[in-house]
Design a protein around this motif. Structure first.
Motif, PDB file in Angstrom:
ATOM      1  N   LEU A 141      51.360  40.429  33.356  1.00  0.00           N
ATOM      2  CA  LEU A 141      51.792  39.045  33.125  1.00  0.00           C
ATOM      3  C   LEU A 141      52.205  38.376  34.431  1.00  0.00           C
ATOM      4  O   LEU A 141      51.986  37.172  34.619  1.00  0.00           O
ATOM      5  N   ALA A 142      52.792  39.164  35.330  1.00  0.00           N
ATOM      6  CA  ALA A 142      53.197  38.612  36.620  1.00  0.00           C
ATOM      7  C   ALA A 142      52.029  38.493  37.590  1.00  0.00           C
ATOM      8  O   ALA A 142      52.043  37.637  38.480  1.00  0.00           O
ATOM      9  N   LEU A 143      51.000  39.335  37.411  1.00  0.00           N
ATOM     10  CA  LEU A 143      49.882  39.359  38.360  1.00  0.00           C
ATOM     11  C   LEU A 143      48.773  38.362  38.027  1.00  0.00           C
ATOM     12  O   LEU A 143      48.049  37.927  38.921  1.00  0.00           O
ATOM     13  N   ARG A 144      48.651  37.995  36.764  1.00  0.00           N
ATOM     14  CA  ARG A 144      47.474  37.217  36.368  1.00  0.00           C
ATOM     15  C   ARG A 144      47.430  35.824  36.997  1.00  0.00           C
ATOM     16  O   ARG A 144      46.359  35.213  37.071  1.00  0.00           O
ATOM     17  N   ASN A 145      48.574  35.321  37.450  1.00  0.00           N
ATOM     18  CA  ASN A 145      48.607  34.003  38.094  1.00  0.00           C
ATOM     19  C   ASN A 145      48.686  34.084  39.616  1.00  0.00           C
ATOM     20  O   ASN A 145      48.907  33.059  40.270  1.00  0.00           O
ATOM     21  N   GLN A 146      48.518  35.291  40.158  1.00  0.00           N
ATOM     22  CA  GLN A 146      48.550  35.446  41.604  1.00  0.00           C
ATOM     23  C   GLN A 146      47.287  34.851  42.245  1.00  0.00           C
ATOM     24  O   GLN A 146      46.251  34.693  41.588  1.00  0.00           O
ATOM     25  N   GLU A 147      47.377  34.568  43.521  1.00  0.00           N
ATOM     26  CA  GLU A 147      46.273  33.897  44.208  1.00  0.00           C
ATOM     27  C   GLU A 147      45.012  34.740  44.258  1.00  0.00           C
ATOM     28  O   GLU A 147      43.901  34.210  44.165  1.00  0.00           O
ATOM     29  N   PHE A 148      45.143  36.056  44.408  1.00  0.00           N
ATOM     30  CA  PHE A 148      43.932  36.871  44.498  1.00  0.00           C
ATOM     31  C   PHE A 148      43.181  36.901  43.172  1.00  0.00           C
ATOM     32  O   PHE A 148      41.954  37.019  43.150  1.00  0.00           O
ATOM     33  N   VAL A 149      43.905  36.767  42.054  1.00  0.00           N
ATOM     34  CA  VAL A 149      43.237  36.697  40.754  1.00  0.00           C
ATOM     35  C   VAL A 149      42.547  35.342  40.598  1.00  0.00           C
ATOM     36  O   VAL A 149      41.417  35.262  40.111  1.00  0.00           O
ATOM     37  N   GLU A 150      43.210  34.286  41.030  1.00  0.00           N
ATOM     38  CA  GLU A 150      42.587  32.964  40.970  1.00  0.00           C
ATOM     39  C   GLU A 150      41.368  32.902  41.878  1.00  0.00           C
ATOM     40  O   GLU A 150      40.357  32.274  41.517  1.00  0.00           O
ATOM     41  N   ALA A 151      41.427  33.564  43.023  1.00  0.00           N
ATOM     42  CA  ALA A 151      40.269  33.590  43.926  1.00  0.00           C
ATOM     43  C   ALA A 151      39.101  34.331  43.288  1.00  0.00           C
ATOM     44  O   ALA A 151      37.938  33.918  43.408  1.00  0.00           O
ATOM     45  N   ALA A 152      39.401  35.445  42.610  1.00  0.00           N
ATOM     46  CA  ALA A 152      38.340  36.193  41.941  1.00  0.00           C
ATOM     47  C   ALA A 152      37.730  35.383  40.804  1.00  0.00           C
ATOM     48  O   ALA A 152      36.512  35.407  40.588  1.00  0.00           O
ATOM     49  N   THR A 153      38.569  34.624  40.108  1.00  0.00           N
ATOM     50  CA  THR A 153      38.058  33.768  39.030  1.00  0.00           C
ATOM     51  C   THR A 153      37.192  32.646  39.596  1.00  0.00           C
ATOM     52  O   THR A 153      36.135  32.322  39.041  1.00  0.00           O
ATOM     53  N   ALA A 154      37.631  32.066  40.702  1.00  0.00           N
ATOM     54  CA  ALA A 154      36.867  30.980  41.316  1.00  0.00           C
ATOM     55  C   ALA A 154      35.522  31.461  41.859  1.00  0.00           C
ATOM     56  O   ALA A 154      34.563  30.672  41.945  1.00  0.00           O
ATOM     57  N   SER A 155      35.421  32.726  42.218  1.00  0.00           N
ATOM     58  CA  SER A 155      34.150  33.271  42.726  1.00  0.00           C
ATOM     59  C   SER A 155      33.230  33.755  41.612  1.00  0.00           C
ATOM     60  O   SER A 155      32.270  34.470  41.877  1.00  0.00           O
ATOM     61  N   ASN A 156      33.550  33.354  40.375  1.00  0.00           N
ATOM     62  CA  ASN A 156      32.738  33.687  39.200  1.00  0.00           C
ATOM     63  C   ASN A 156      32.672  35.185  38.915  1.00  0.00           C
ATOM     64  O   ASN A 156      31.669  35.694  38.387  1.00  0.00           O
ATOM     65  N   SER A 171      33.369  38.467  36.794  1.00  0.00           N
ATOM     66  CA  SER A 171      33.481  38.664  35.355  1.00  0.00           C
ATOM     67  C   SER A 171      34.903  39.080  34.993  1.00  0.00           C
ATOM     68  O   SER A 171      35.665  39.583  35.834  1.00  0.00           O
ATOM     69  N   THR A 172      35.247  38.875  33.727  1.00  0.00           N
ATOM     70  CA  THR A 172      36.585  39.242  33.267  1.00  0.00           C
ATOM     71  C   THR A 172      36.834  40.733  33.443  1.00  0.00           C
ATOM     72  O   THR A 172      37.914  41.143  33.876  1.00  0.00           O
ATOM     73  N   ALA A 173      35.835  41.540  33.122  1.00  0.00           N
ATOM     74  CA  ALA A 173      35.982  42.991  33.267  1.00  0.00           C
ATOM     75  C   ALA A 173      36.233  43.378  34.719  1.00  0.00           C
ATOM     76  O   ALA A 173      37.070  44.236  35.013  1.00  0.00           O
ATOM     77  N   LYS A 174      35.532  42.736  35.634  1.00  0.00           N
ATOM     78  CA  LYS A 174      35.714  43.042  37.054  1.00  0.00           C
ATOM     79  C   LYS A 174      37.103  42.646  37.524  1.00  0.00           C
ATOM     80  O   LYS A 174      37.746  43.374  38.296  1.00  0.00           O
ATOM     81  N   ILE A 175      37.579  41.505  37.068  1.00  0.00           N
ATOM     82  CA  ILE A 175      38.916  41.060  37.464  1.00  0.00           C
ATOM     83  C   ILE A 175      39.980  42.036  36.965  1.00  0.00           C
ATOM     84  O   ILE A 175      40.902  42.405  37.699  1.00  0.00           O
ATOM     85  N   ILE A 176      39.837  42.469  35.710  1.00  0.00           N
ATOM     86  CA  ILE A 176      40.846  43.356  35.124  1.00  0.00           C
ATOM     87  C   ILE A 176      40.814  44.730  35.766  1.00  0.00           C
ATOM     88  O   ILE A 176      41.854  45.273  36.168  1.00  0.00           O
ATOM     89  N   PHE A 177      39.609  45.318  35.865  1.00  0.00           N
ATOM     90  CA  PHE A 177      39.508  46.717  36.302  1.00  0.00           C
ATOM     91  C   PHE A 177      39.478  46.877  37.825  1.00  0.00           C
ATOM     92  O   PHE A 177      39.804  47.949  38.324  1.00  0.00           O
ATOM     93  N   ARG A 178      39.111  45.834  38.539  1.00  0.00           N
ATOM     94  CA  ARG A 178      38.997  45.968  39.990  1.00  0.00           C
ATOM     95  C   ARG A 178      40.145  45.295  40.734  1.00  0.00           C
ATOM     96  O   ARG A 178      40.492  45.712  41.838  1.00  0.00           O
ATOM     97  N   HIS A 179      40.735  44.281  40.131  1.00  0.00           N
ATOM     98  CA  HIS A 179      41.767  43.529  40.847  1.00  0.00           C
ATOM     99  C   HIS A 179      43.164  43.705  40.253  1.00  0.00           C
ATOM    100  O   HIS A 179      44.140  43.734  40.995  1.00  0.00           O
TER     101      HIS A 179
END
Length: 276
Positions: free
Chosen positions: A161-176, A178-186
């Motif tokens: 909950l604290a990490l999902r709004n961090q900048e590196f997560v937003e950067a991964a989302t902006a680079s398209n 996938s949700t699975a990659k964001i969760i399992f890799r970041h």
């Protein structure tokens, strides 16, 4: 990792208990070589013999060597405990991470379902599941896993909950990504410290749960030499032949003590507040 091991080795009690636990695991794994008798090898004429050079921990009501049964029983107890702790940590981390990442109604539904399971104490829930599924090693493992998942999911949910709004997560989302990659890799790699600590501390709890189910007759069944089953078999003879309970009880006590101390040491070594 180098910094982690350096701080872990500073705690002498943790190092001693880690060596003790590794020694227990090695002895248990080499039971076929070390054990002087087979786990189900007994002579009726040797029933209830006190500890001696021939039988280090005495014999039970069937004339079987208790020391040999403790070694072989450790294989089963440790295997179920370690497997259950690892599986519950993996599944619970995934469920908690996915639920916290999506949030909203999905998170509420998942958490309410977990709350239903957490309404019962984990041991009581394991008893209910084991009584429903029946006896046996696999059913015992499944009961311990199911009862342990809600707690692991709760532990993983908070940091995500604290990490999902961090900048590196937003950067991964902006680079398209996938949700699975964001969760399992970041996300999950950033909460591995909490997951490892929780898994280490939960191993002793799973071993106790397995032993408790076997003690109640809902887990591994005799003549299998599981520590809880051995304690259950020896309680009827506790007054006259206490070694039937004392020997497996000491084996379990040393294992749980070493695991708890190691878990505390790992938690302290991974705590960023305690870093130099």
């Amino acid at each position: 990792m180098k910094d982690f091991f350096r701080r872990l080795c500073r705690n002498r009690l943790t190092v001693v208990c880690l060596i003790l636990f590794v020694a227990i695991v090695l002895v248990v794994l080499c039971a076929g070589i070390i054990a002087p008798y087979g786990w189900d090898e007994g002579v009726v004429a040797d029933r209830f013999q006190a500890p001696s050079l021939q039988h280090l921990c005495g014999t039970d009501n069937m004339g079987r060597d208790i020391f040999s049964r403790i070694l072989y029983g450790g294989q089963m107890s440790l295997a179920i405990g370690l497997a259950a702790a690892a599986i519950t940590s993996v599944i619970g981390t995934i469920i908690g991470s996915v639920s916290a990442y999506f949030g909203g109604a999905f998170d509420n539904v998942v958490m309410r379902i977990l709350d239903v399971f957490m309404a019962l104490p984990p041991m009581l829930l394991a008893v209910v599941i084991a009584a429903t599924l029946g006896n046996g090693m696999m059913n015992t493992l499944l009961a311990v896993i199911i009862s342990g998942i809600p707690g692991k999911a709760r532990v993983a949910r908070g940091p995500v909950l604290a990490l999902r709004n961090q900048e590196f997560v937003e950067a991964a989302t902006a680079s398209n990504s996938s949700t699975a990659k964001i969760i399992f890799r970041h996300i999950i790699p950033n909460i591995m410290a909490q997951v490892i600590v929780q898994m280490t501390l939960s191993i002793s709890g799973t071993i106790v749960s397995v032993a408790g189910l076997s003690f109640l007759g809902l887990g591994v069944q005799p003549p299998a030499p599981e520590w809880g089953a051995m304690l259950s078999a020896g309680r009827s003879y506790l007054r006259d032949y206490p070694w039937m309970v004392i020997a497996p009880g000491i084996a379990m006590m040393l294992t749980l003590f070493s695991l708890n101390v190691v878990g505390d040491g790992v938690r302290d070594a991974l705590d960023p507040k305690l870093r130099d």
